[in-house]
Design a protein around this motif. Sequence first.
Motif, mmCIF file in Angstrom:
data_model
loop_
_atom_site.group_PDB
_atom_site.id
_atom_site.type_symbol
_atom_site.label_atom_id
_atom_site.label_comp_id
_atom_site.label_asym_id
_atom_site.label_seq_id
_atom_site.Cartn_x
_atom_site.Cartn_y
_atom_site.Cartn_z
ATOM 1 N N ALA A 63 0.732 -1.206 0.099
ATOM 2 C CA ALA A 63 -0.021 -0.152 0.076
ATOM 3 C C ALA A 63 0.717 1.268 0.088
ATOM 4 C CB ALA A 63 -0.982 -0.116 1.230
ATOM 5 N N ILE A 64 0.529 2.294 -0.129
ATOM 6 C CA ILE A 64 1.151 3.731 -0.230
ATOM 7 C C ILE A 64 1.355 3.832 1.335
ATOM 8 C CG2 ILE A 64 0.673 6.096 -0.284
ATOM 9 C CD1 ILE A 64 -1.037 5.589 -2.686
ATOM 10 N N ASP A 65 2.534 4.452 1.322
ATOM 11 C CA ASP A 65 3.199 4.809 2.684
ATOM 12 C C ASP A 65 2.856 6.123 3.237
ATOM 13 O OD1 ASP A 65 4.397 5.068 5.054
ATOM 14 O OD2 ASP A 65 6.414 4.355 4.413
ATOM 15 N N PRO A 66 1.745 6.460 4.058
ATOM 16 C CA PRO A 66 1.473 7.630 4.274
ATOM 17 C C PRO A 66 2.394 8.667 5.151
ATOM 18 C CG PRO A 66 0.463 6.289 5.812
ATOM 19 C CD PRO A 66 1.013 5.246 4.807
ATOM 20 N N ALA A 67 3.444 7.972 5.587
ATOM 21 C CA ALA A 67 4.565 8.550 6.364
ATOM 22 C C ALA A 67 5.678 9.004 5.392
ATOM 23 C CB ALA A 67 5.296 7.536 7.163
#
Length: 210
Positions: A63-67
């Motif tokens: 998934a996309i890493d929001p960090a």
Amino acid sequence: MNADPIRLTLDHLVVAAETLEEATAHAEAALGQPLVPGGKHVRFGTHNCVAGLADDLYLEAIAIDPAVPPPPMPRWFGLDRFRGPARLSTWVVRVEDLDAALAVLPMAGEAVDMARGALRWRMAVPEDGALPFDGLFPALIEWRSPVPAGTALASTGRRVTRLQIAHPEAEALAALLGPHLDVPQAVFETDDVPSLRATLEAPDHRRVLQ
């Protein structure tokens, strides 16, 4: 002169979601065993968890890493456009020579050098991040590590016995890949709704990942 035929073998399956927690939970529900943390892919701003399968294959939740901030280019596996519940989104096939493979199958994208920890590999990524045939064209990978991820991971004992690729243009996809594909589990079926469905078998049960 036509390029020499290239051999495509199954390397791993990818479960995508809007969050890594969702992707991991979906994969674990089908696998019946936990995944382990993988790491971050700085170039594409993603992160993953993984689990080994039989036959040196593996399962990846991504998934996309929001960090981390968005990368300057579109993310791989079409993740920028991903919406909805977690699902089996991509099958990845291994090639010995990615440049030779792309000469035969240029629609797979452009070669990108990748690294995560001790792992090194090259991946074909389309310019817009989305694979052809609504994402059901396989992603091409060339491992540069002496021990690829599927071999390095402890196997859960689950074996991929069937991989159903359903698409309105399934016949065209099968014809395109057919001369090069060495994935006996792959079954192409014509359907209005594009989807992937993998059967995972263990001595005590059979489960379906979709």
